[in-house]
Design a protein around this motif. Structure first.
Motif, PDB file in Angstrom:
ATOM      1  N   PRO A 304       0.838  -1.123  -0.176  1.00 15.88           N
ATOM      2  CA  PRO A 304      -0.067  -0.076   0.069  1.00 15.88           C
ATOM      3  C   PRO A 304       0.893   1.202  -0.001  1.00 15.88           C
ATOM      4  O   PRO A 304       1.984   1.131   0.464  1.00 15.88           O
ATOM      5  CB  PRO A 304      -0.610  -0.055   1.259  1.00 15.88           C
ATOM      6  CG  PRO A 304       0.139  -0.970   2.144  1.00 15.88           C
ATOM      7  CD  PRO A 304       0.821  -1.753   1.322  1.00 15.88           C
ATOM      8  N   GLU A 306       0.624   3.527   1.817  1.00 19.82           N
ATOM      9  CA  GLU A 306       0.948   4.203   3.227  1.00 19.82           C
ATOM     10  C   GLU A 306       2.019   3.731   3.706  1.00 19.82           C
ATOM     11  O   GLU A 306       2.700   4.087   4.566  1.00 19.82           O
ATOM     12  CB  GLU A 306      -0.377   3.428   4.203  1.00 19.82           C
ATOM     13  CG  GLU A 306      -1.728   4.386   4.185  1.00 19.82           C
ATOM     14  CD  GLU A 306      -2.513   3.952   2.959  1.00 19.82           C
ATOM     15  OE1 GLU A 306      -3.570   4.550   2.922  1.00 19.82           O
ATOM     16  OE2 GLU A 306      -2.132   3.086   2.137  1.00 19.82           O
ATOM     17  N   GLU A 307       2.596   2.639   3.083  1.00 21.31           N
ATOM     18  CA  GLU A 307       3.921   1.947   3.451  1.00 21.31           C
ATOM     19  C   GLU A 307       4.981   2.208   2.355  1.00 21.31           C
ATOM     20  O   GLU A 307       5.979   1.439   2.407  1.00 21.31           O
ATOM     21  CB  GLU A 307       3.576   0.599   3.830  1.00 21.31           C
ATOM     22  CG  GLU A 307       2.676   0.266   4.925  1.00 21.31           C
ATOM     23  CD  GLU A 307       2.578  -1.269   5.304  1.00 21.31           C
ATOM     24  OE1 GLU A 307       1.972  -1.377   6.427  1.00 21.31           O
ATOM     25  OE2 GLU A 307       2.795  -2.194   4.503  1.00 21.31           O
ATOM     26  N   GLU A 311       1.274   0.134  -5.094  1.00 21.01           N
ATOM     27  CA  GLU A 311      -0.251  -0.146  -5.290  1.00 21.01           C
ATOM     28  C   GLU A 311      -0.679  -0.517  -6.908  1.00 21.01           C
ATOM     29  O   GLU A 311      -1.707  -0.235  -7.322  1.00 21.01           O
ATOM     30  CB  GLU A 311      -1.104   0.771  -4.908  1.00 21.01           C
ATOM     31  CG  GLU A 311      -0.867   1.297  -3.617  1.00 21.01           C
ATOM     32  CD  GLU A 311      -1.925   2.179  -2.920  1.00 21.01           C
ATOM     33  OE1 GLU A 311      -2.662   2.929  -3.712  1.00 21.01           O
ATOM     34  OE2 GLU A 311      -1.979   2.353  -1.789  1.00 21.01           O
ATOM     35  N   TYR A 337      -1.362  -2.739   8.942  1.00 20.44           N
ATOM     36  CA  TYR A 337      -0.856  -1.846   7.883  1.00 20.44           C
ATOM     37  C   TYR A 337       0.124  -0.691   8.586  1.00 20.44           C
ATOM     38  O   TYR A 337      -0.967  -0.149   9.488  1.00 20.44           O
ATOM     39  CB  TYR A 337      -1.800  -1.057   7.035  1.00 20.44           C
ATOM     40  CG  TYR A 337      -2.473  -2.336   5.810  1.00 20.44           C
ATOM     41  CD1 TYR A 337      -2.140  -2.221   4.645  1.00 20.44           C
ATOM     42  CD2 TYR A 337      -3.495  -2.915   6.529  1.00 20.44           C
ATOM     43  CE1 TYR A 337      -2.598  -3.386   3.742  1.00 20.44           C
ATOM     44  CE2 TYR A 337      -4.194  -3.855   5.614  1.00 20.44           C
ATOM     45  CZ  TYR A 337      -3.598  -4.118   4.145  1.00 20.44           C
ATOM     46  OH  TYR A 337      -3.941  -4.973   3.498  1.00 20.44           O
ATOM     47  N   LYS A 339       0.913   2.955   8.826  1.00 20.95           N
ATOM     48  CA  LYS A 339       0.740   4.312   8.303  1.00 20.95           C
ATOM     49  C   LYS A 339       2.057   4.912   8.456  1.00 20.95           C
ATOM     50  O   LYS A 339       2.343   5.205   9.424  1.00 20.95           O
ATOM     51  CB  LYS A 339      -0.410   5.016   9.083  1.00 20.95           C
ATOM     52  CG  LYS A 339      -1.010   6.325   7.790  1.00 20.95           C
ATOM     53  CD  LYS A 339      -2.065   6.764   8.606  1.00 20.95           C
ATOM     54  CE  LYS A 339      -2.632   7.932   7.812  1.00 20.95           C
ATOM     55  NZ  LYS A 339      -3.819   8.652   8.277  1.00 20.95           N
ATOM     56  N   TRP A 349      -7.088  -2.741   6.492  1.00 23.53           N
ATOM     57  CA  TRP A 349      -7.130  -2.492   4.850  1.00 23.53           C
ATOM     58  C   TRP A 349      -8.382  -1.538   4.557  1.00 23.53           C
ATOM     59  O   TRP A 349      -8.207  -0.676   3.752  1.00 23.53           O
ATOM     60  CB  TRP A 349      -7.132  -3.864   4.153  1.00 23.53           C
ATOM     61  CG  TRP A 349      -8.359  -4.573   4.228  1.00 23.53           C
ATOM     62  CD1 TRP A 349      -8.743  -5.577   5.092  1.00 23.53           C
ATOM     63  CD2 TRP A 349      -9.597  -4.433   3.563  1.00 23.53           C
ATOM     64  NE1 TRP A 349      -9.871  -6.093   4.667  1.00 23.53           N
ATOM     65  CE2 TRP A 349     -10.511  -5.595   4.115  1.00 23.53           C
ATOM     66  CE3 TRP A 349     -10.206  -3.670   2.708  1.00 23.53           C
ATOM     67  CZ2 TRP A 349     -11.866  -5.586   3.632  1.00 23.53           C
ATOM     68  CZ3 TRP A 349     -11.496  -3.780   2.238  1.00 23.53           C
ATOM     69  CH2 TRP A 349     -12.406  -4.790   2.679  1.00 23.53           C
ATOM     70  N   GLU A 351      -9.026   1.226   5.859  1.00 27.88           N
ATOM     71  CA  GLU A 351      -8.519   2.313   6.374  1.00 27.88           C
ATOM     72  C   GLU A 351      -7.346   2.835   5.630  1.00 27.88           C
ATOM     73  O   GLU A 351      -7.240   4.173   5.465  1.00 27.88           O
ATOM     74  CB  GLU A 351      -8.060   2.429   7.717  1.00 27.88           C
ATOM     75  CG  GLU A 351      -9.328   2.369   8.903  1.00 27.88           C
ATOM     76  CD  GLU A 351      -8.700   2.076  10.230  1.00 27.88           C
ATOM     77  OE1 GLU A 351      -8.887   3.080  10.898  1.00 27.88           O
ATOM     78  OE2 GLU A 351      -7.984   1.151  10.360  1.00 27.88           O
ATOM     79  N   THR A 352      -7.123   2.053   4.432  1.00 26.78           N
ATOM     80  CA  THR A 352      -6.044   2.553   3.482  1.00 26.78           C
ATOM     81  C   THR A 352      -6.826   3.298   2.374  1.00 26.78           C
ATOM     82  O   THR A 352      -8.101   3.256   2.266  1.00 26.78           O
ATOM     83  CB  THR A 352      -5.330   1.155   2.824  1.00 26.78           C
ATOM     84  OG1 THR A 352      -6.065   0.342   2.026  1.00 26.78           O
ATOM     85  CG2 THR A 352      -4.489   0.392   3.886  1.00 26.78           C
ATOM     86  N   SER A 355      -8.671   1.242   0.092  1.00 29.67           N
ATOM     87  CA  SER A 355      -9.840   0.366   0.726  1.00 29.67           C
ATOM     88  C   SER A 355      -9.806  -1.340   0.002  1.00 29.67           C
ATOM     89  O   SER A 355     -10.982  -1.523   0.097  1.00 29.67           O
ATOM     90  CB  SER A 355     -11.128   1.237   0.529  1.00 29.67           C
ATOM     91  OG  SER A 355     -10.994   2.576   1.046  1.00 29.67           O
TER      92      SER A 355
END
Length: 498
Positions: A304, A306-307, A311, A337, A339, A349, A351-352, A355
């Protein structure tokens, strides 16, 4: 000839199974300026170099994410930026200029060209033993077969050169003719390949080159596919079951077995393991960087944003929701995950930004920091498994059930996979249809997002539209309408090759 000079250059950078060898030693064998078909194929070492080139070329097909299998229900992508070409396959909108499919086309035909050259010249290696010559030829027949298998399942009718010079302007071959060549090549490779390789082609108890066990397993898969669409040769179910059973009954010959834990398959320190019936191996530490030596299958593509991930793809929600809970699901999908790579800021997931649940199985590599979920290098060394032993078990279960109905052996085969996944044994007494449906779904869960296995299963079982009809409303809407009656979108558009 240019192709032999290319072989020589390839060996100077070396794929993983030859990285411990000295390139200078190869230079002493045959001066680069005088390489020709007549003087190259002489010794066992020459054959080893040609075989390494075969594997090196095939590596290029599987060291990146391909867009070609996004049409299945296990994998999707965002419809933004450079992800659109992935998404175009996902929503059935791909055209011939889509760049996410050309790597397969180019790599497979490059491997075919190398295989054709070796097949045409292996008998000239009179300084090698007959066994060494046969082993090398068996390797070439295997690589040609698997390349054509992927090509025809993806595009249908394609050019089918069997000479050393690949002429892509030739007329496309009929699908049935391509399969006839594939079967013939695999029968030859089955007879010519060894049980095991030695030296650099055998590492940590695992064969890096294909063996006769690999050929049997691939032939079982080919027969299973021929029994479905587009050939619908139902007599091939019995042949698929027979070949898969040969592998199962003699698995100790090649050392095949399920890993005790599903998560162990994907650990970088276990990159050569007992489930590998055939795989592509990479080493990104080779001194002279070259594309086919490393892989970008992870950790970035399925991580993701976020990391710090790219994607490129993530799991479809309906498929994820239907995926049975247990250790296999926990090792397939990421649950926690971090953040901003902060282990103290954990999100789900849902909240990523995407989604969607992200795949975990391609994440581990030498550079990946599990403590913060940080991908420190986009260029990795992880293995891409093309045929894992559980596929042999499930191929047998399906083929035998279709040939003569479910029996104790078919239940045993699927239950071995289910038990490792943490699931109860499959319900006894199922009808043939219900049993086969259960096997096909088991294949989907076991091989989620792996080298197009789910996509090719949907094609051969004529269920592409059916699977996509269950697409969650929150997914990107389909732009094309696949049909299981007319087989619309079953084959990819032939690429524009410039």
């Amino acid at each position: 000839m240019k192709i032999f000079k290319k072989y020589y250059r390839i060996m100077m950078v070396l794929p993983i199974f030859l990285v411990t060898a000295c390139a200078g030693d190869f230079l002493e064998e045959t001066p680069k300026a005088s390489l020709t078909p007549e003087n190259f194929y002489q010794s066992a070492n020459d054959l080893e170099l040609a075989q390494a080139a075969l594997s090196w070329k095939l590596n290029g097909a599987f060291n990146t994410v391909s867009g070609l299998y996004y049409g299945a229900d296990d994998l999707t992508s965002k419809r933004l930026g450079n992800k659109i070409e992935f998404s175009d396959f996902d929503v059935f909108n791909a055209n011939s200029s889509n760049g996410r499919m050309t790597a397969w086309w180019n790599s497979f035909y490059g491997a075919i060209k190398a295989a054709n050259t070796l097949i045409a010249n292996y008998e000239n290696a009179t300084e090698a033993s007959e066994e060494q010559r046969n082993n090398a030829a068996g390797h070439a027949y295997f690589i040609r077969a698997i390349s054509y298998f992927y090509l025809t399942r993806t595009w249908g009718e394609v050019p089918m050169p069997i000479e050393a010079i690949v002429d892509l302007e030739r007329p496309n071959a009929k699908v049935e003719d391509i399969y006839a060549l594939i079967v013939d090549d695999l029968k030859k490779s089955e007879a010519m390949l060894p049980d095991h390789w030695s030296g650099k082609a055998h590492q940590n108890g695992v064969d890096i080159f294909p063996t006769n066990g690999s050929a049997k397993a691939l032939l079982a898969n080919v027969y299973l596919t021929m029994a479905g669409w587009p050939l619908n040769q139902v007599d091939k179910y019995a042949l698929a079951a027979q070949k898969a059973k040969e592998v199962i009954d003699n698995k100790d010959t090649w050392g095949y077995k399920l890993q005790a834990n599903f998560e162990d398959i994907w650990m970088i320190d276990n990159k050569e393991n007992s489930e590998a019936v055939f795989a592509c191996y990479y080493n990104n530490t080779v001194s002279e960087w070259n594309w086919e030596n490393g892989t970008m299958m992870g950790p970035n593509p399925f991580a993701p944003s976020e990391e710090g991930g790219w994607e490129d793809g993530y799991g479809e929600i309906t498929f994820y929701n239907n995926f049975p809970d247990g250790p296999r699901k926990e090792a397939t999908y990421q649950e926690a995950y971090y953040k901003g790579n902060d282990p103290d800021d954990v999100i789900s997931w849902q909240e990523t930004a995407a989604s969607h649940p992200f795949f975990l199985k391609y994440r581990d590599d030498y550079s990946y920091d599990w403590s913060t979920h940080t991908p420190n290098n986009w260029w990795g060394s992880m293995t891409t498994f093309i045929i894992r032993y559980p596929e042999v078990l499930l191929t047998y279960a399906e083929a035998q059930a279709m040939a003569s109905g479910p029996d104790a052996t078919t239940y045993d085969a699927i239950n071995q996979v289910r038990q490792r996944a943490g699931l109860a044994d499959l319900e006894q007494g199922l009808s043939q249809t219900d049993f086969v449906d259960a096997v096909i779904m088991e294949r989907g869960w076991e091989f989620a997002a792996e080298v197009g296995i789910r996509w090719f299963d949907l094609i051969r079982t004529e269920t592409v539209a059916k699977a996509n009809s269950q697409r969650a409303i929150s997914e990107v809407s389909l732009l094309g309408e696949p049909s299981d009656v007319n087989h619309t979108y079953y084959w990819a558009p032939l690429p524009e090759i410039k």
